[in-house]
Design a protein around this motif. Sequence first.
Motif, PDB file in Angstrom:
ATOM      1  N   SER A  80       0.841  -1.203   0.000  1.00 62.42           N
ATOM      2  CA  SER A  80       0.000   0.000   0.000  1.00 62.42           C
ATOM      3  C   SER A  80       0.875   1.252   0.000  1.00 62.42           C
ATOM      4  O   SER A  80       1.156   1.818   1.072  1.00 62.42           O
ATOM      5  CB  SER A  80      -0.935   0.010   1.221  1.00 62.42           C
ATOM      6  N   PRO A  81       1.326   1.696  -1.177  1.00 53.44           N
ATOM      7  CA  PRO A  81       2.170   2.897  -1.245  1.00 53.44           C
ATOM      8  C   PRO A  81       1.453   4.119  -0.674  1.00 53.44           C
ATOM      9  O   PRO A  81       0.231   4.270  -0.828  1.00 53.44           O
ATOM     10  CB  PRO A  81       2.429   3.070  -2.751  1.00 53.44           C
ATOM     11  N   ARG A  82       2.231   4.975  -0.038  1.00 52.72           N
ATOM     12  CA  ARG A  82       1.684   6.203   0.533  1.00 52.72           C
ATOM     13  C   ARG A  82       2.007   7.380  -0.373  1.00 52.72           C
ATOM     14  O   ARG A  82       2.834   7.295  -1.276  1.00 52.72           O
ATOM     15  CB  ARG A  82       2.259   6.432   1.935  1.00 52.72           C
ATOM     16  N   ARG A  83       1.359   8.495  -0.089  1.00 55.48           N
ATOM     17  CA  ARG A  83       1.575   9.703  -0.876  1.00 55.48           C
ATOM     18  C   ARG A  83       3.060  10.097  -0.857  1.00 55.48           C
ATOM     19  O   ARG A  83       3.705  10.094   0.179  1.00 55.48           O
ATOM     20  CB  ARG A  83       0.753  10.851  -0.280  1.00 55.48           C
ATOM     21  N   GLY A  84       3.576  10.409  -2.034  1.00 56.03           N
ATOM     22  CA  GLY A  84       4.953  10.868  -2.129  1.00 56.03           C
ATOM     23  C   GLY A  84       5.977   9.763  -2.283  1.00 56.03           C
ATOM     24  O   GLY A  84       7.166  10.052  -2.459  1.00 56.03           O
ATOM     25  N   GLN A  85       5.573   8.492  -2.205  1.00 51.14           N
ATOM     26  CA  GLN A  85       6.533   7.411  -2.411  1.00 51.14           C
ATOM     27  C   GLN A  85       6.821   7.243  -3.904  1.00 51.14           C
ATOM     28  O   GLN A  85       6.061   7.717  -4.749  1.00 51.14           O
ATOM     29  CB  GLN A  85       6.014   6.118  -1.779  1.00 51.14           C
ATOM     30  N   PRO A  86       7.934   6.588  -4.246  1.00 50.12           N
ATOM     31  CA  PRO A  86       8.385   6.579  -5.651  1.00 50.12           C
ATOM     32  C   PRO A  86       7.386   6.005  -6.644  1.00 50.12           C
ATOM     33  O   PRO A  86       7.332   6.460  -7.789  1.00 50.12           O
ATOM     34  CB  PRO A  86       9.663   5.732  -5.602  1.00 50.12           C
ATOM     35  N   LEU A  87       6.612   4.998  -6.247  1.00 50.33           N
ATOM     36  CA  LEU A  87       5.658   4.378  -7.159  1.00 50.33           C
ATOM     37  C   LEU A  87       4.262   4.417  -6.544  1.00 50.33           C
ATOM     38  O   LEU A  87       4.102   4.306  -5.324  1.00 50.33           O
ATOM     39  CB  LEU A  87       6.047   2.934  -7.463  1.00 50.33           C
ATOM     40  N   ALA A  88       3.248   4.558  -7.398  1.00 48.80           N
ATOM     41  CA  ALA A  88       1.865   4.598  -6.927  1.00 48.80           C
ATOM     42  C   ALA A  88       1.256   3.208  -6.819  1.00 48.80           C
ATOM     43  O   ALA A  88       0.196   3.039  -6.213  1.00 48.80           O
ATOM     44  CB  ALA A  88       1.022   5.468  -7.860  1.00 48.80           C
ATOM     45  N   THR A  89       1.898   2.208  -7.414  1.00 49.12           N
ATOM     46  CA  THR A  89       1.424   0.828  -7.353  1.00 49.12           C
ATOM     47  C   THR A  89       2.289   0.048  -6.369  1.00 49.12           C
ATOM     48  O   THR A  89       3.414   0.459  -6.047  1.00 49.12           O
ATOM     49  CB  THR A  89       1.501   0.181  -8.737  1.00 49.12           C
ATOM     50  N   PRO A  90       1.814  -1.095  -5.850  1.00 47.78           N
ATOM     51  CA  PRO A  90       2.611  -1.886  -4.907  1.00 47.78           C
ATOM     52  C   PRO A  90       4.011  -2.179  -5.447  1.00 47.78           C
ATOM     53  O   PRO A  90       4.188  -2.452  -6.635  1.00 47.78           O
ATOM     54  CB  PRO A  90       1.790  -3.161  -4.735  1.00 47.78           C
ATOM     55  N   PHE A  91       5.003  -2.122  -4.576  1.00 44.43           N
ATOM     56  CA  PHE A  91       6.395  -2.303  -4.988  1.00 44.43           C
ATOM     57  C   PHE A  91       7.182  -2.912  -3.840  1.00 44.43           C
ATOM     58  O   PHE A  91       6.663  -3.094  -2.729  1.00 44.43           O
ATOM     59  CB  PHE A  91       7.022  -0.969  -5.410  1.00 44.43           C
ATOM     60  N   ALA A  92       8.443  -3.223  -4.106  1.00 40.45           N
ATOM     61  CA  ALA A  92       9.334  -3.752  -3.072  1.00 40.45           C
ATOM     62  C   ALA A  92      10.395  -2.713  -2.729  1.00 40.45           C
ATOM     63  O   ALA A  92      10.978  -2.094  -3.620  1.00 40.45           O
ATOM     64  CB  ALA A  92      10.007  -5.036  -3.550  1.00 40.45           C
ATOM     65  N   TRP A  93      10.587  -2.504  -1.429  1.00 42.42           N
ATOM     66  CA  TRP A  93      11.781  -1.784  -0.992  1.00 42.42           C
ATOM     67  C   TRP A  93      12.954  -2.759  -1.116  1.00 42.42           C
ATOM     68  O   TRP A  93      12.843  -3.913  -0.686  1.00 42.42           O
ATOM     69  CB  TRP A  93      11.657  -1.338   0.468  1.00 42.42           C
ATOM     70  N   VAL A  94      14.043  -2.323  -1.721  1.00 43.26           N
ATOM     71  CA  VAL A  94      15.166  -3.229  -1.939  1.00 43.26           C
ATOM     72  C   VAL A  94      16.487  -2.560  -1.567  1.00 43.26           C
ATOM     73  O   VAL A  94      16.649  -1.342  -1.687  1.00 43.26           O
ATOM     74  CB  VAL A  94      15.251  -3.696  -3.415  1.00 43.26           C
ATOM     75  N   LEU A  95      17.404  -3.383  -1.103  1.00 41.75           N
ATOM     76  CA  LEU A  95      18.810  -2.995  -0.999  1.00 41.75           C
ATOM     77  C   LEU A  95      19.516  -3.625  -2.195  1.00 41.75           C
ATOM     78  O   LEU A  95      19.471  -4.843  -2.369  1.00 41.75           O
ATOM     79  CB  LEU A  95      19.421  -3.484   0.311  1.00 41.75           C
ATOM     80  N   VAL A  96      20.136  -2.779  -3.029  1.00 39.08           N
ATOM     81  CA  VAL A  96      20.771  -3.246  -4.255  1.00 39.08           C
ATOM     82  C   VAL A  96      22.265  -2.953  -4.196  1.00 39.08           C
ATOM     83  O   VAL A  96      22.672  -1.807  -3.997  1.00 39.08           O
ATOM     84  CB  VAL A  96      20.162  -2.556  -5.496  1.00 39.08           C
ATOM     85  N   ARG A  97      23.065  -4.006  -4.334  1.00 38.09           N
ATOM     86  CA  ARG A  97      24.517  -3.829  -4.452  1.00 38.09           C
ATOM     87  C   ARG A  97      24.836  -3.733  -5.944  1.00 38.09           C
ATOM     88  O   ARG A  97      24.770  -4.712  -6.668  1.00 38.09           O
ATOM     89  CB  ARG A  97      25.276  -4.985  -3.808  1.00 38.09           C
ATOM     90  N   LEU A  98      25.127  -2.518  -6.368  1.00 37.69           N
ATOM     91  CA  LEU A  98      25.418  -2.291  -7.778  1.00 37.69           C
ATOM     92  C   LEU A  98      26.737  -2.949  -8.168  1.00 37.69           C
ATOM     93  O   LEU A  98      27.638  -3.116  -7.325  1.00 37.69           O
ATOM     94  CB  LEU A  98      25.474  -0.789  -8.063  1.00 37.69           C
ATOM     95  N   ASP A  99      26.858  -3.333  -9.422  1.00 44.18           N
ATOM     96  CA  ASP A  99      28.079  -3.981  -9.911  1.00 44.18           C
ATOM     97  C   ASP A  99      29.278  -3.065  -9.694  1.00 44.18           C
ATOM     98  O   ASP A  99      29.290  -1.916 -10.130  1.00 44.18           O
ATOM     99  CB  ASP A  99      27.938  -4.298 -11.400  1.00 44.18           C
ATOM    100  N   GLY A 100      30.257  -3.584  -8.989  1.00 40.96           N
ATOM    101  CA  GLY A 100      31.449  -2.806  -8.678  1.00 40.96           C
ATOM    102  C   GLY A 100      31.411  -2.161  -7.314  1.00 40.96           C
ATOM    103  O   GLY A 100      32.412  -1.615  -6.861  1.00 40.96           O
ATOM    104  N   ALA A 101      30.265  -2.204  -6.636  1.00 41.73           N
ATOM    105  CA  ALA A 101      30.131  -1.608  -5.303  1.00 41.73           C
ATOM    106  C   ALA A 101      30.243  -2.678  -4.232  1.00 41.73           C
ATOM    107  O   ALA A 101      30.012  -3.860  -4.485  1.00 41.73           O
ATOM    108  CB  ALA A 101      28.806  -0.878  -5.182  1.00 41.73           C
ATOM    109  N   ASP A 102      30.603  -2.253  -3.034  1.00 42.91           N
ATOM    110  CA  ASP A 102      30.704  -3.182  -1.898  1.00 42.91           C
ATOM    111  C   ASP A 102      29.619  -2.944  -0.859  1.00 42.91           C
ATOM    112  O   ASP A 102      29.544  -3.671   0.135  1.00 42.91           O
ATOM    113  CB  ASP A 102      32.082  -3.049  -1.248  1.00 42.91           C
ATOM    114  N   THR A 103      28.809  -1.925  -1.052  1.00 43.72           N
ATOM    115  CA  THR A 103      27.692  -1.647  -0.153  1.00 43.72           C
ATOM    116  C   THR A 103      26.416  -1.557  -0.973  1.00 43.72           C
ATOM    117  O   THR A 103      26.461  -1.466  -2.200  1.00 43.72           O
ATOM    118  CB  THR A 103      27.906  -0.328   0.618  1.00 43.72           C
ATOM    119  N   ALA A 104      25.282  -1.572  -0.292  1.00 42.82           N
ATOM    120  CA  ALA A 104      23.994  -1.594  -0.981  1.00 42.82           C
ATOM    121  C   ALA A 104      23.314  -0.236  -0.930  1.00 42.82           C
ATOM    122  O   ALA A 104      23.441   0.523   0.039  1.00 42.82           O
ATOM    123  CB  ALA A 104      23.089  -2.658  -0.366  1.00 42.82           C
TER     124      ALA A 104
END
Length: 317
Positions: A80-104
């Motif tokens: 249930s996304p709230r006002r002002g969140q990145p997407l208006a439809t249901p989504f996942a909060w994610v921690l992403v370790r980008l290629d070449g990075a050591d942190t997320a």
Amino acid sequence: MSEVLTAPLVVEFPFTRSLGPVQSAFLTGLRERRVLGVRATDGRVVVPPVEYDPVTADEIRDLVEVGTGGTVTAWAWNPSPRRGQPLATPFAWVLVRLDGADTALLHVLDAPGPDAVRTGMRVRVRWAAERTGAITDIACFEPAADDRTGDERQPSPYCGEFDDPLTGITTPARLDYTYSPGRAQSRYIRALADHRTIGERCPSCRKVYVPPRGACPTCGVATGTQVEVGPRGTVTTFCIVNIKARNLDIEVPYVYAHIALDGADLALHARIGGIPYDQVRMGLRVEPVWTEGARHPDHYRPTGEPDADYDSYKELI
């Protein structure tokens, strides 16, 4: 016992800050569809970049570019996304370790449902159509087709070649919440609607607190005895406001003051009107001004009485 009041409240303001060389490069890079990190003292690549090493606290400036694809290291589904969140439809909060990075990096993943999300899945950046130099230039992440781990992607040095780098940002900050003042202040607010001001007396030290807190801050005991105070009072201290607040129909400069109501042992704060701002002074005697239908005084104005003697209010400053 009367019902405890509640009310929806919003705290909102524009937050403006200048950018140092690290954050300037990171946000300018997002505007140009590039993601930068910074190399820490131990060689790890930190994304998003920080200005000081999280382990040693040393200043770090060695910026490097990482990939726009990455691996999900942790996630949580938001149905249930709230006002002002990145997407208006249901989504996942994610921690992403980008290629070449050591942190997320914390962001959102556009996925059809929680069954489509898993730790270790490959994702890639979906860029916003219009980019201004903000974290929202990454509109979201989306699932990627490849199953690579991303470990083979090596970060490349950043040479500082951006044109027109960002030097500052203004970000809206907003907090929506429901506030409950508690039983003591609910009684106080209801009395104001009847043009009465009530406090509560401590049974130990006998001080009368306005607005009441439900307990004496000195003795730590409940304050159940209600006492009507005022309506007149004395200005103990004050400040001159020179910055006009948005949506507030009051011309600057104006004065906000601490006012010790007659019979109270704690000063409350309110606006002073009916007198030029440069004539407000400590010891000024004032009284409340109520507008039609108002639930609280609009402001306080001078009563015309002689100023109060300093010794009568010095303990309330």
